[in-house]
Design an enzyme around this catalytic site. Structure first.
Site: not given
Length: 331
Positions: A148, A151-152
């Site tokens: 992701c 997300c990261d």
């Protein structure tokens, strides 16, 4: 009746049962509990996924509203679980092995032999990212290996990262990563991309993106708990070489956890459950789906929670409309 005084889960007819314990399932449980529907949430391992969903494999979560300093993924899940439990959600930690949604009562069977009956069912079994299944991948998951970018990506400022994939999602995530990374290498096992022309053009024009053609990741290497390099294999010659990088992102698709519903609920070509937008209703009355099991576009904790709220409201309305037709509860 208090939560502790309730009959055993297999000794009553439930108004709502939720399968899945990620943000979607826990939000659905919270909302139905607040509506006094006394939900039962089954939080067993689903098709190899962890109890609590993908967030339990995530470290810092900095994009969930309400946590300005961020929060650890497992902690966020535990907080959501405690909140749902506070309002009366009952939990069963079991694997669901079979479902029957053919009648007014939906019946679930668990691995230990429990038979659970419910008037409505909310499916929040999620999806899992496709993995490479190579040495080092599992050990470094969450420590430089991710599926992701949204997300990261923030954690890879000024670092050289790799993304594996050749479709639109891979190009979209590669472009997103250039906001943070100093360099993004796209590794693709073929000599041309599968992505649409417009996404290819955008990626090719980005100075931070380079392409490594006809290559696949054979191993992931790490040092001090972080990704340090990859062993790449040439898909044409078979030769291998070491490729230095500081992060690995996978964009090779997700697998929705829908095997329980083979031949029962309508799914799209990728296996995601189909719902009657904008509702969360499936093709079977009284059965609703939320979270990543029906969403292959956004796949974020906050969007999963939002669909969990929608599913809870849909289930509540369904029960209100079918009050007169409810089978008698033997309690």
């Amino acid at each position: 009746m208090s939560v502790t005084d309730r009959p055993a889960p297999d000794a009553r007819i439930h108004d709502v049962v939720v399968i899945g314990s990620g943000p979607a399932g826990l939000t659905a449980a919270l909302y139905t509990a607040r509506a006094a529907l006394e939900p039962l949430l089954i939080e067993g391992v689903v098709d190899g996924g962890p109890t609590g969903g993908q967030l339990t494999l995530t470290t810092d979560v900095e994009n969930f509203p309400g946590f300005p300093e961020g929060i650890m993924g497992p902690e966020l899940i535990m907080n959501m679980r405690a909140q749902a439990e506070r309002f009366g959600t009952q939990f069963v930690t079991e694997d669901v092995t079979a479902v029957d949604v053919s009648g007014p009562l939906k019946t679930l069977t668990t691995a230990s032999g429990l038979t659970i009956s419910t008037r409505s069912l909310i499916i929040a079994t999620g999806a899992k990212p496709r993995r490479l299944d190579v040495p080092g991948e599992t050990e470094l998951w969450g420590s430089g290996v991710s599926a992701c970018a949204t997300c990261d990506g923030f954690f890879f400022k000024d670092k050289h990262v790799v993304i594996v994939g050749g479709g639109d999602s891979a190009m979209e995530e590669a472009i997103f990563l250039t906001k943070f990374a100093s360099k993004v290498s796209v590794i693709h096992r073929r000599g041309e991309l599968r992505a649409s022309k417009i996404m290819q053009d955008r990626a090719f024009k980005n100075d931070k993106i380079e392409f490594v053609w006809n290559a696949e990741v054979a191993e992931v290497h790490g040092a001090d708990g972080a990704v340090s390099s990859l062993l790449l294999r040439d898909t044409v010659s078979g030769e291998t070489r070491d490729f230095a990088c500081e992060g690995l992102f996978l964009a090779i698709g997700h697998i929705p956890n829908t095997w329980l519903f083979d031949g029962v609920l309508d799914r799209d070509d990728e296996g995601y459950l189909l719902v009657e937008q904008p509702s969360t209703a499936t093709n079977v009355p009284g059965v609703f789906a939320c979270g990543d099991v029906m969403d292959q576009v956004y796949r974020q904790a906050i969007t999963a929670a939002g669909t969990g709220c929608r599913a809870a409201i849909d289930a509540e309305r369904f029960l209100a409309e079918h009050t007169d037709a409810r089978p008698e509860d033997p309690r």
